[in-house]
Design a protein around this motif. Structure first.
Motif, mmCIF file in Angstrom:
data_model
loop_
_atom_site.group_PDB
_atom_site.id
_atom_site.type_symbol
_atom_site.label_atom_id
_atom_site.label_comp_id
_atom_site.label_asym_id
_atom_site.label_seq_id
_atom_site.Cartn_x
_atom_site.Cartn_y
_atom_site.Cartn_z
ATOM 1 N N SER A 235 0.844 -1.200 0.000
ATOM 2 C CA SER A 235 0.000 0.000 0.000
ATOM 3 C C SER A 235 0.872 1.239 0.000
ATOM 4 O O SER A 235 2.000 1.205 0.510
ATOM 5 N N ASN B 248 2.607 9.314 10.369
ATOM 6 C CA ASN B 248 1.136 9.322 10.371
ATOM 7 C C ASN B 248 0.583 10.739 10.481
ATOM 8 O O ASN B 248 -0.546 11.026 10.118
ATOM 9 N N TYR C 95 -3.570 11.588 -5.250
ATOM 10 C CA TYR C 95 -3.808 11.952 -3.848
ATOM 11 C C TYR C 95 -5.190 12.587 -3.733
ATOM 12 O O TYR C 95 -5.659 13.244 -4.664
ATOM 13 N N GLN D 42 -8.795 15.793 1.905
ATOM 14 C CA GLN D 42 -10.122 15.973 2.522
ATOM 15 C C GLN D 42 -10.642 17.385 2.249
ATOM 16 O O GLN D 42 -9.868 18.338 2.263
ATOM 17 N N LEU E 7 -7.052 15.370 6.188
ATOM 18 C CA LEU E 7 -6.700 13.985 5.891
ATOM 19 C C LEU E 7 -6.275 13.877 4.430
ATOM 20 O O LEU E 7 -7.023 14.257 3.530
ATOM 21 N N THR F 108 -5.048 11.349 1.450
ATOM 22 C CA THR F 108 -5.038 9.934 1.062
ATOM 23 C C THR F 108 -4.230 9.781 -0.224
ATOM 24 O O THR F 108 -4.412 10.550 -1.173
ATOM 25 N N LEU G 246 -3.362 7.107 -3.283
ATOM 26 C CA LEU G 246 -3.954 5.925 -3.906
ATOM 27 C C LEU G 246 -3.013 5.399 -4.989
ATOM 28 O O LEU G 246 -2.414 6.183 -5.738
ATOM 29 N N SER H 12 -4.411 2.046 -0.594
ATOM 30 C CA SER H 12 -4.263 3.459 -0.231
ATOM 31 C C SER H 12 -3.562 3.612 1.098
ATOM 32 O O SER H 12 -3.421 2.661 1.859
ATOM 33 N N GLY H 13 -3.068 4.809 1.343
ATOM 34 C CA GLY H 13 -2.458 5.145 2.624
ATOM 35 C C GLY H 13 -2.840 6.580 2.977
ATOM 36 O O GLY H 13 -3.103 7.387 2.081
ATOM 37 N N THR H 14 -2.887 6.859 4.247
ATOM 38 C CA THR H 14 -3.330 8.206 4.640
ATOM 39 C C THR H 14 -2.354 8.843 5.611
ATOM 40 O O THR H 14 -1.576 8.153 6.268
#
Ligand code: NAG
Ligand code: NAG
Ligand code: NAG
Length: 798
Positions: free
Chosen positions: A129, A135, A169, A172, A205, A207, A209, A217-219
């Motif tokens: 992913s 984070n 990407y 949000q 946020l 994300t 993809l 995906s990763g966030t």
């Protein structure tokens, strides 16, 4: 995404990727497979694709080989010819970011050595992913920031490649920022100015993809703090820095120094550097000075592991505004790996009869370096009957160059040396111990061309005659010598009834007591055989010579001793001195000195009258006969041989000195006087006086009978006619001396027939070994024949 769903989808994607392509270029095969296949999955059928007979796979020791000591990613099933995976193949750990990932596999077949290069193109599967380094990204932005201002965000990473890498990407939805993505640069763009009074901080946020299927995906959460004043972000001097670094560079070697400037003053202008995203393997290899931006080596840089590095560098000012640059480090190869010699196959031990040019081993040489540093030359020492024949790629065949002989050299230590072309070159060597296995190729060889044994007759049965020795240099039973007699005959009897040989020691024994008079020498063949299969053998002749012992007394043939009958010679009264009167004939079955006879008169009626030739046995008068000499003369003659001790025989000879046959009638009385008791004489006289007529009649009868037996002899000086009946057929009075030579002594016994007790017959040795017909041939009726001949010839001669 759920684990179950994921694996189901992955299976689909595997099938989709599983487009096996086959390219046979120079006998090479190429397969394309997805990574992460289940262990045991079939990659392809190598046997079919190469056109190799399935049945020969095992005998040709088909196998897959990998360069170096890597893991064995795949294997071959010999009964089907399938190439199957034997381990997890992770494209990312194998090839990292490389756009094409090829795993090279060698398929090796022996006899003859054949090498096929199989390329496995590992296709990427979306199994990773996208990931952000952290984070949470902390950002501090002044409320005075202008609309359109850009703020760098560290991009996300994905271990996969191509479509499976990060594709887009999503930010949000919010009131202030929008996202722009431009060639690996991710930036927040301020769309609406911030108002600290309205919102002091916010969480966005982000994300990332990828384009895989299924999509992953990763966030990351971007935490924005709104500050009172505005600032400038640091700016790198270059977007991409390139450096070159020799492998094995020691720690603290500076690779490159990056620099970013910040237009602000004071704390806001203080730039600190750090690494951005880095793979776990690379994290410890480099360090960065946060103040100077100096990137230095901190771990072991191995070209063979990684030939280039790509790092992202982050510059951050005091307020937390960041920007990013890329550093690409190319590692240059140093000749730091010596060639490694692998013994792929070896026939050991080698039978000594292999033909020159036989392949006995396969050697593979590998060098992990690249280019020139990888070019390897391989050789073995000169003075052995082996050579290295370069085969395919870095394979060599170890081949015999000459005939091997275990009896000369039973073991070889072959040193294989490999040297690469680096500077300085590196080399290594490996010693292979080869033994030569025995083949029964040497027959036993006798130490001598022939053997002779000497034995005196009358030996003890079982006595040792001689010993033979043969040597065989072969190994164990192939060199174990066993002796045996070859079948043969001696005098019509099997040779085994004469001698025996000890199978282990080669000592030859007499089986019987030998009699020189029967057998003077004989030959036997002895075979030496080894215990190989098939066995080899040699033969040798052993001659046995028997020497004489004086074990036979002289045998008097004439005058014959015939019980009571008279053997008389007439001597004419007119005989002069030196006249030949008679002759004693004797033979001796021995030979040489043992048969050299001498004759002596032991007693005589008139010692001066007769003399005997010492060696001729001829009896002659010593002087003229005179009237006063007694009419009857008796001689006792001894015959002696010259042996040590000598043996002798005696005989009596009666001589009548008379010219008149009539006088001989008295002879009987004389003889009887001598032989019989006086009583007998008186009895005869009494009988004569009783009946003269009857006596006269008897005398006439007796006279006639006597005349028939005693043939009147004509005497000549120097020549005596010996009745031929007295001479055995094989005797010849060669030199006229009367010493008889026997051409075959054994026969002499059989034919003279004078005394049956003297028959020394061969059956006495070995009654049960003689064939029946031979025994029959020597039956007593045979012995009777000479007597009959004797009688008839005697009568006929009369
Ligand atoms: C080969 O090497 C072995 C072990 O090093 C040694 O025992 C042997 O004697 C050597 N043989 C020859 C023929 O050199
Ligand atoms: C003896 O020779 C034969 C071939 O002639 C071979 O097969 C066998 O192995 C040899 N025996 C030994 C003990 O070396
Ligand atoms: C030895 O003699 C035997 C019997 O005659 C014969 O079979 C064999 O071939 C001979 N061996 C040699 C080496 O001459």
């Amino acid at each position: 995404m759920g684990n179950k769903g994921f694996s189901a989808l992955r299976l689909v994607s595997c099938l989709a990727f599983f487009i096996v392509t086959r390219n046979i270029v120079h006998g090479d095969l190429s397969y394309s497979i997805p990574e992460e296949m289940k262990r045991g999955s079939v990659i392809g059928n190598i046997a079919k694709d190469l056109g190799v007979d399935l049945r020969t796979l095992a005998s040709r020791k088909a196998r897959v080989d990998f360069e170096g000591t890597q893991n064995r990613y795949c294997d071959m099933t010999l009964n089907t010819g399938d190439l199957i995976t034997s381990e997890r193949i992770d494209r990312e750990s194998l090839c990292g970011k490389k756009p094409s990932c090829v795993l090279k596999v060698d398929l090796v077949l022996e006899n003859p050595l054949e090498l096929h290069r199989v390329s496995l193109h590992i296709q990427d599967v979306n199994d990773n992913s996208p990931k952000f380094k952290k984070n949470l990204i902390e950002m501090e932005i002044r409320e005075s920031a202008d609309k359109g201002n850009r703020f760098s965000i560290e991009e996300a990473h994905d271990a996969d490649i191509g479509q499976n890498y990060v594709q887009r990407y999503i930010l949000q939805k919010n009131d202030n920022f929008i996202l722009t993505v431009d060639s690996n640069k991710v930036e927040l763009v301020l769309e609406n100015t911030l108002d600290r009074e309205k919102q002091k901080e916010m969480n966005l946020l982000l994300t990332a993809l990828d384009g895989g299927s299924p999509q992953r995906s990763g966030t990351v959460v971007i935490h924005v703090t709104v500050l009172d004043a505005n600032d400038n972000a640091p700016v790198f001097s270059q977007a991409v820095y390139k450096a070159s670094l020799p492998e094995n560079s020691p720690p603290d070697t500076v690779v490159i120094t990056v620099s970013a400037t910040d237009a602000d003053e004071g704390i806001n202008g203080d730039v600190t550097y750090d690494f951005g995203h880095m793979s776990d393997d690379d994290v410890h290899l480099f360090s960065i000075d946060p103040k100077q931006g100096r990137i230095a080596v901190s771990g072991l840089i191995d070209f063979e592991e990684t030939s280039s590095f790509e790092m992202r560098i982050e510059a951050k000012d005091g307020l937390g505004l960041t920007s990013y640059a890329k550093v690409i480090v190319d590692v240059t190869d140093i000749n730091d790996n010596a060639p490694v010699i692998y013994l792929k196959s070896l026939t050991n031990p080698i039978p000594e009869n292999v033909t020159p040019g036989t392949e006995v081993g396969i050697i593979n040489v590998q060098d992990r370096d690249s280019e020139k540093n990888k070019q390897v030359h391989c050789s073995i020492q000169q003075n052995v009957p082996f050579k290295l024949v370069p085969s395919i790629k870095n394979y060599y065949s170890l081949v015999t160059t000459g005939q091997l002989d275990r009896e000369l050299v039973s073991e070889y230590n072959i040193t294989i040396s490999a040297t690469d072309e680096g500077s300085p070159p590196l080399s290594s060597s490996k010693t292979v111990q080869l033994s030569v296995a025995d083949i029964n190729d040497n027959p036993p060889v006798f130490e001598e061309q022939s053997y002779s044994a000497y034995v005196t007759e009358n030996n003890k049965p079982g006595s040792t005659l001689c010993s033979v020795t043969a040597r065989d240099p072969d190994w164990r039973q192939n060199g174990t010598v066993i002796y045996s007699l070859l079948p043969g005959e001696v005098n019509g009897a099997p040779v085994s009834s004469y001698v025996s040989v000890n199978g282990d020691t080669g000592v030859i024994h007499a089986v019987r007591s030998f009699d020189y008079e029967q057998l003077r020498s004989f030959k036997v063949q002895v075979m030496a055989r080894d215990n190989g299969s098939p066995p080899l053998s040699s033969n040798v002749t052993v001659s046995v010579f028997i020497s004489d012992v004086n074990d036979n007394s002289p045998q008097i043939l004439y005058p014959a001793l015939e019980g009571n009958s008279f053997m008389t010679e007439l001597v004419p009264k007119v005989a002069h001195g030196g006249s030949l009167v008679s002759k004693v004939i004797a033979v001796d079955a021995d030979s040489g000195q043992n048969a050299w006879l001498s004759y002596h008169i032991v007693t005589s009626t008139d010692s001066g009258l007769f003399t005997i030739g010492v060696h001729s046995g001829e009896i002659r008068t010593q002087r003229d006969i005179s009237e006063s000499d007694s009419m009857k003369q008796n001689l006792i003659v001894a015959v002696k041989d010259n042996g040590q001790p000598s043996l002798s025989a005696t005989c009596s000879m009666y001589l009548i000195i008379s010219d008149n046959l009539a006088e001989v009638t008295e002879l009987k009385d004389i003889a009887y006087d001598e032989k019989n008791s006086k009583l007998t004489s008186y009895l005869i006289i009494a009988l004569v006086s009783v009946s003269t007529f009857f006596l006269t009649f008897i005398i006439i009868i007796m006279g006639v009978r006597f005349c028939r037996r005693r043939k009147p002899r004509l005497l000549f000086d120097g020549a005596v006619a010996i009745p031929s009946a007295y001479l055995p057929p094989n005797y010849a009075d060669v030199d006229g001396t009367g010493t008889l030579r026997s051409t075959y002594n054994y026969d002499a016994y059989l034919t003279t027939g004078s005394r049956t007790s003297d028959f020394k017959f061969v059956t006495s040795y070995n009654d049960n070994t003689l064939p029946a017909d031979q025994t029959l041939r020597k039956s007593p009726s045979d012995f009777a024949d000479p007597f009959e001949d004797f009688e008839t010839s005697e009568v006929g001669a009369f």
